[in-house]
Design an enzyme around this catalytic site. Structure first.
Site, PDB file in Angstrom:
ATOM      1  N   THR A   1      48.703 -50.009 -38.501  1.00 55.59           N
ATOM      2  CA  THR A   1      49.439 -49.329 -39.502  1.00 55.59           C
ATOM      3  C   THR A   1      49.889 -47.913 -39.497  1.00 55.59           C
ATOM      4  O   THR A   1      49.146 -46.968 -39.329  1.00 55.59           O
ATOM      5  CB  THR A   1      48.714 -49.405 -40.826  1.00 55.59           C
ATOM      6  OG1 THR A   1      48.166 -50.654 -40.937  1.00 55.59           O
ATOM      7  CG2 THR A   1      49.679 -49.165 -41.924  1.00 55.59           C
TER       8      THR A   1
ATOM      9  N   GLU B   1      47.137 -41.976 -30.210  1.00 58.74           N
ATOM     10  CA  GLU B   1      45.852 -42.084 -29.532  1.00 58.74           C
ATOM     11  C   GLU B   1      45.958 -42.187 -28.033  1.00 58.74           C
ATOM     12  O   GLU B   1      46.693 -43.001 -27.490  1.00 58.74           O
ATOM     13  CB  GLU B   1      45.145 -43.347 -30.004  1.00 58.74           C
ATOM     14  CG  GLU B   1      44.322 -43.079 -31.206  1.00 58.74           C
ATOM     15  CD  GLU B   1      43.519 -44.280 -31.554  1.00 58.74           C
ATOM     16  OE1 GLU B   1      43.274 -45.118 -30.685  1.00 58.74           O
ATOM     17  OE2 GLU B   1      43.152 -44.370 -32.724  1.00 58.74           O
TER      18      GLU B   1
ATOM     19  N   LYS C   1      50.199 -41.479 -41.901  1.00 54.90           N
ATOM     20  CA  LYS C   1      49.078 -41.692 -40.988  1.00 54.90           C
ATOM     21  C   LYS C   1      49.460 -42.721 -39.937  1.00 54.90           C
ATOM     22  O   LYS C   1      50.340 -43.555 -40.171  1.00 54.90           O
ATOM     23  CB  LYS C   1      47.809 -42.119 -41.715  1.00 54.90           C
ATOM     24  CG  LYS C   1      47.819 -43.451 -42.379  1.00 54.90           C
ATOM     25  CD  LYS C   1      47.452 -44.692 -41.604  1.00 54.90           C
ATOM     26  CE  LYS C   1      46.547 -44.511 -40.432  1.00 54.90           C
ATOM     27  NZ  LYS C   1      46.383 -45.849 -39.737  1.00 54.90           N
TER      28      LYS C   1
ATOM     29  N   ASN D   1      41.269 -48.439 -26.931  1.00 57.23           N
ATOM     30  CA  ASN D   1      41.629 -49.757 -27.448  1.00 57.23           C
ATOM     31  C   ASN D   1      40.855 -50.903 -26.816  1.00 57.23           C
ATOM     32  O   ASN D   1      41.182 -52.064 -27.011  1.00 57.23           O
ATOM     33  CB  ASN D   1      43.136 -49.983 -27.297  1.00 57.23           C
ATOM     34  CG  ASN D   1      43.915 -49.143 -28.278  1.00 57.23           C
ATOM     35  OD1 ASN D   1      43.816 -49.344 -29.481  1.00 57.23           O
ATOM     36  ND2 ASN D   1      44.637 -48.162 -27.765  1.00 57.23           N
TER      37      ASN D   1
END
Lengths: 384, 384
Positions: free
Chosen positions: A180, A260, A169, A379
């Site tokens: 992470t 993302e 992930k 973000n």
């Protein structure tokens, strides 16, 4: 497939209530043996999350019976209480799995930095997950570790009678406040801890370590490789290492593809470098140049920004011998204008930059993403 | 004020037709003496534009009679022809100014990388500029070096009977395909080349070198300091150096304030570091963290991203002793949760991050900008 592609493993993914959304947030991967050898690599960030500090200790023993992974909270920068919570998580898993000690249980967390985990939900969740363990649970485990991933990521490879599978992930540190990359690989090959460690380090060095989506290093990155030995086959080490590398490369590519806010996946190949370290340094410098990342987003083959990035490195090269190709068109030759930049077709998601240092025979590939308004939005727009 | 604030200088800024927009694009700054001492600092990028390579040679002589500056083209990555063009520019200025040699003429360029300058417009422009030279021409010169700057930047300082003035353009490498921070400082103080060099290096080390708008290093950065000696005053070196530093700090702050696409100016102060180098390394790491830059844009006091950035450095610190304040609120104490983050007011353009390494007594300040969708737009939307 995922972590249950190999024999000797069971897994589960459940919703423990750690995420307010109610989405799956707790995964359990159990090695049913007969062997329980393991290896791990962890973030080199000096600010390490509690589960990283814990799991580093566990891995020193070379054996892991189970891995507890949660999304919804990174348990990073949480002080002594955070470490106690990780310890309690391992203790709970050891208790539920009966006959094991907490020292064999690795823990990995992903999510917000700086907040404690809701242990009143996490600990009962371990019981629920243990009850749901299945030899077909790999997909559910992969889904439960997602944060802002749009898809879950799994991969598989192997040889005659043995298999390496895995789940992953994240992508660098792309999520709002989230940390992470978490990766768990499993194999039924009969390989000892030293063999696992050697294969895993070699694999991550040229795969996960060369994925640089946004230049930000996480506090929680964890890659684990567990061997059950259930196939009874001990592959030749080179063959085994190659299978591990294949799975890592596949997962790493999936991480970049799901980064993302990204609209482009950029494959940066540095060729004719004096050393591999030079090639990697130059590749990273290109990968992290915000101006270039913006230009790629705009489908602008702006090779001047590639040269500017190369110029900031200590690698061996002469400025007037540098060549740069974008999607196969050598737009920069000998440090100056090369082929017509209008020949460069940048309409597709994958963009290939080749930087020729004309200084040797070594090379390296770094994968990166472009920089987009969506990245900024994802973000910055949500407070975290 | 600008470069003509000090006595002994004349300047001009004209539209030579280098820019297709027809905006001013050529500046000429002339030192009328009696002294013609000079010092310069240049980009440390190894891919240097032709005018940087030229001016570095000129400055080795310690004397500069005039500086020709153009916007509308960086003359970087332009090969032997680019260097010949810079040489021709200096020759033309020497010819027009009569009685001087090209070896006393510094050249600076800013604009697109990888395209040759329109010499058929630039060379006649030097004649036009020479005819327009004036002791009040400093403002026009400052305007002519603008690229995507929204305002021109000038500053002045000085002591009893002597003055230091200057102009600047750019901010890091913020523009689409454009390179460059260009700065020209002038003084009528009677200081020799060694004194100028010492003052300039000390000043830039803690001002322009600590401005990090987007982490991208230009191929063209040039900072020049010219002394005419016209005041007849030789200030004490420390006092002179302080005036140079004041002007540099003023201009550097203006560059950050006008950085393209930015909505926040971020003052990062690293305190209690073991060494000044540690403080600078940590400050830069924070300044370049895209996730943090996005968070600041979103007015999110996300201290976990500060800690993540600190953790990537080699500076001396213990993770559980780090403290971080945002706008005066110590949101992180001892590596964990500190004061209530809701107390942080981030509505204003200036944001102050204080990182306490608890490892010594040294400190440093780095200025940066946030990362915004506007930055992405300005650096991707136009092909260049």
């Amino acid at each position: 497939m995922s972590v249950t592609a190999a024999q000797g493993f069971s897994a589960a993914g459940i919703a423990a209530g750690i995420k307010e959304s109610g989405n799956p947030d707790l995964a359990l991967v159990v090695n049913n043996g007969p062997r329980r050898a393991a290896a791990g690599v962890f973030t080199s960030n000096r600010v390490k999350a509690a589960p990283v500090l814990w799991s580093e200790q566990v891995l020193k023993g070379g054996e892991v019976t189970a891995v507890v992974l949660n999304s919804g909270g990174a348990n990073a920068c949480t002080g002594p209480q955070g470490f106690q919570d990780t310890h309690a998580t391992a203790e709970k898993a050891a208790e539920v799995l009966v006959g094991h000690s907490a020292g064999e249980i690795a823990v990995a967390s992903t999510g917000l930095i700086g907040t404690l985990l809701p242990m009143d939900k996490l600990l009962p969740g371990i019981e629920t997950a243990a009850a749901a363990l299945s030899e077909h649970g790999g997909e559910k485990a992969a889904i439960a570790i997602k944060t802002t991933d749009t898809v879950h990521k799994t991969a598989v490879a192997g040889g005659q009678g043995w298999t390496v599978g895995g789940m992953a992930k994240g992508a660098g540190m792309l999520a709002p406040g989230l940390a992470t990359m978490l990766v768990v690989l499993t194999t039924d090959a009969d390989v000892d801890a030293a063999g696992l460690d050697s294969a895993l380090r070699a694999a991550t060095r040229t795969t996960f370590d060369r994925v640089d989506s946004d230049g930000c290093m996480s506090t929680n990155d964890t890659v684990l490789l567990l061997a059950s030995g259930a196939s009874g086959v001990t592959p030749e080490q080179g063959e085994f290492a190659e299978a591990v590398r294949t799975v890592c490369a596949d997962l790493a590519r999936q991480l970049i593809g799901d980064a993302e806010g990204a609209s482009k996946d950029i494959r940066i190949e540095v060729i004719n470098a004096a050393t591999e370290d030079d090639a990697v340094e130059v590749g990273r410098s290109i990968a992290r140049n915000n101006l270039l990342k913006c230009a790629i987003h705009g489908e602008d083959p702006n090779w001047g920004r590639v040269l500017s990035a190369i110029g900031t490195t200590k690698a061996a090269f002469e400025p007037d011998q540098l060549n740069v190709a974008i999607n196969g068109v050598w737009v920069c030759k000998n440090g100056g204008v090369g082929e017509d930049r209008d020949l460069v077709d940048m309409r597709y998601r994958e963009v290939e930059i080749t930087a020729d240092l004309a200084a040797g025979t070594e090379s390296a590939v770094i994968w990166a993403n472009d920089l987009t308004a969506d990245y900024v939005h994802e973000n910055s727009a949500y407070s975290s």
